[in-house]
Design a protein around this motif. Structure first.
Motif, PDB file in Angstrom:
ATOM      1  N   TRP A 137      48.053  39.739  35.880  1.00 18.97           N
ATOM      2  CA  TRP A 137      47.734  38.361  36.243  1.00 18.97           C
ATOM      3  C   TRP A 137      48.391  37.344  35.311  1.00 18.97           C
ATOM      4  O   TRP A 137      48.223  36.133  35.493  1.00 18.97           O
ATOM      5  CB  TRP A 137      46.221  38.143  36.218  1.00 18.97           C
ATOM      6  N   ALA A 140      50.386  34.367  36.656  1.00 22.56           N
ATOM      7  CA  ALA A 140      49.682  33.498  37.598  1.00 22.56           C
ATOM      8  C   ALA A 140      48.703  32.549  36.921  1.00 22.56           C
ATOM      9  O   ALA A 140      48.347  31.509  37.490  1.00 22.56           O
ATOM     10  CB  ALA A 140      48.939  34.345  38.634  1.00 22.56           C
ATOM     11  N   LEU A 141      48.262  32.892  35.718  1.00 22.68           N
ATOM     12  CA  LEU A 141      47.261  32.083  35.028  1.00 22.68           C
ATOM     13  C   LEU A 141      47.841  31.529  33.725  1.00 22.68           C
ATOM     14  O   LEU A 141      48.760  32.105  33.154  1.00 22.68           O
ATOM     15  CB  LEU A 141      46.015  32.924  34.731  1.00 22.68           C
ATOM     16  N   SER A 270      46.423  30.501  50.047  1.00 21.46           N
ATOM     17  CA  SER A 270      47.077  31.410  49.107  1.00 21.46           C
ATOM     18  C   SER A 270      46.860  32.875  49.441  1.00 21.46           C
ATOM     19  O   SER A 270      47.295  33.758  48.708  1.00 21.46           O
ATOM     20  CB  SER A 270      46.546  31.142  47.694  1.00 21.46           C
ATOM     21  N   GLN A 275      50.025  36.584  43.685  1.00 16.11           N
ATOM     22  CA  GLN A 275      50.175  35.645  42.585  1.00 16.11           C
ATOM     23  C   GLN A 275      49.588  34.271  42.928  1.00 16.11           C
ATOM     24  O   GLN A 275      48.891  33.665  42.114  1.00 16.11           O
ATOM     25  CB  GLN A 275      51.646  35.497  42.206  1.00 16.11           C
ATOM     26  N   ARG A 276      49.862  33.808  44.141  1.00 19.16           N
ATOM     27  CA  ARG A 276      49.313  32.512  44.544  1.00 19.16           C
ATOM     28  C   ARG A 276      47.794  32.577  44.665  1.00 19.16           C
ATOM     29  O   ARG A 276      47.096  31.606  44.349  1.00 19.16           O
ATOM     30  CB  ARG A 276      49.929  32.089  45.874  1.00 19.16           C
ATOM     31  N   THR A 279      46.393  32.302  41.172  1.00 17.76           N
ATOM     32  CA  THR A 279      46.498  30.928  40.687  1.00 17.76           C
ATOM     33  C   THR A 279      45.463  30.032  41.348  1.00 17.76           C
ATOM     34  O   THR A 279      44.789  29.235  40.676  1.00 17.76           O
ATOM     35  CB  THR A 279      47.907  30.378  40.940  1.00 17.76           C
ATOM     36  N   ARG A 283      42.220  28.078  39.758  1.00 15.94           N
ATOM     37  CA  ARG A 283      42.010  26.636  39.902  1.00 15.94           C
ATOM     38  C   ARG A 283      40.568  26.340  40.332  1.00 15.94           C
ATOM     39  O   ARG A 283      39.921  25.418  39.820  1.00 15.94           O
ATOM     40  CB  ARG A 283      43.005  26.072  40.924  1.00 15.94           C
TER      41      ARG A 283
END
Length: 304
Positions: A137, A140-141, A270, A275-276, A279, A283
């Motif tokens: 991860w 992505a973060l 997403s 990956q999206r 993310t 969020r």
């Protein structure tokens, strides 16, 4: 004459503290420095023992290592600044953590950039080092991503570590420098920077050198990452709330709710990309942390 106090809080990381001190001993073209170490463990005091052993073995720099009896990161940081300003002839104060180590040119390049920018405080990136491959991860973060920005003056900094400040900046700031309400939840650095920015203090940033930070295996789980993301949103909001008047608090509530709604609406989009999705989930979790901050609830990450 330039004299830098390097301020380091420590808690039960004697081996990592030794690595940091070794890297500071290898600094090239650096001015005189004093290493100030606040050990926040009154029971074992391994940090003080490590520093004293290295000093007895002929460590190249002066060391002031002491125990901070009251638990809590803000208490340790306040004691560090107090001791750093008491060092005879000190002109600058730099902050590092006990799980970090520095490049051989770290201090020389950081100081050169600081002077060139005419800043009150200048920061540099922290590069995270994993025992094995980075977690899936990581891209992505933001948790273990080095901060990215251009060299030169900047509006704000977000971390105390790998940053150097003029002594005058600390002298002009009433003690206690770090708000002890944030003792167990973090965000004390952002809180201080927010006050400095409001007072017109100048910040700088340089990519010419770097600090490295060890990431232990227990911090590479996705569960740990989600908790950190939540905590960052939480402390960001608590800091903003504590420093805002009634009108700004109203704006903060509306903005937080609007951002949360937007994050939830965009979340399903997403789904087709791992990956999206990570993310977008981060969020949303960060926004939930912000909402919790509006209620005054803080996650006590440093409660131990």
């Amino acid at each position: 004459m330039t004299h830098v106090a390097i301020a380091v809080p420590t808690f039960r990381r004697p081996d990592q503290l030794r690595t940091l001190l070794t890297s500071l001993a290898a600094q090239m073209d650096a001015p005189p420095m004093t290493i100030v170490i606040a050990d926040n463990d009154r029971q074992r005091s391994e940090g003080v023992a490590t520093a004293e052993a290295m000093a007895a073995a002929g460590y190249i720099h002066a060391i002031d290592a002491f125990v901070v009896e009251t638990p809590g990161l803000c208490h340790a940081r306040n004691a560090l600044v107090d001791h750093a300003l008491a060092v005879r002839g000190v002109t600058h104060v730099a902050m590092l953590d006990d799980d970090q180590w520095v490049a051989p040119d770290w201090l020389a390049r950081l100081l050169a950039s600081h002077r060139a920018y005419g800043a009150d405080m200048t920061g540099a990136p922290v590069r995270y080092q994993f025992d094995g491959p980075p977690p899936h991860w990581n891209d992505a973060l933001f948790v273990f991503q080095a901060e990215r920005r251009d060299d030169g003056p900047t509006d704000m900094l977000f971390s105390l570590t790998s940053a150097i400040a003029d002594r005058a900046l600390w002298d002009s700031t009433p003690a206690p420098w770090f708000d002890t309400r944030l003792n167990q939840i973090g965000g004390e650095d952002l809180d201080l920077y927010t006050r400095w920015a409001a007072a017109g203090r100048r910040f700088g940033w340089t990519n010419t050198t770097e600090v490295f930070e060890s990431v232990p295996a227990d911090r590479t789980s996705l569960r740990w990452a989600w908790r950190r993301v939540w905590r960052v949103g939480n402390t960001d909001t608590i800091v903003a709330w504590n420093r805002a008047g009634a009108a700004r608090r109203g704006v903060l509530v509306l903005r937080t709710l609007a951002m949360t709604g937007a994050a939830l609406l965009l979340w399903p989009l997403s789904a087709l990309s791992t990956q999206r999705r990570l993310t977008a989930t981060g969020r949303v979790i960060r926004q939930f942390g912000r909402i919790a901050g509006l209620t005054g609830h803080g996650f006590k990450e440093y409660g131990g």
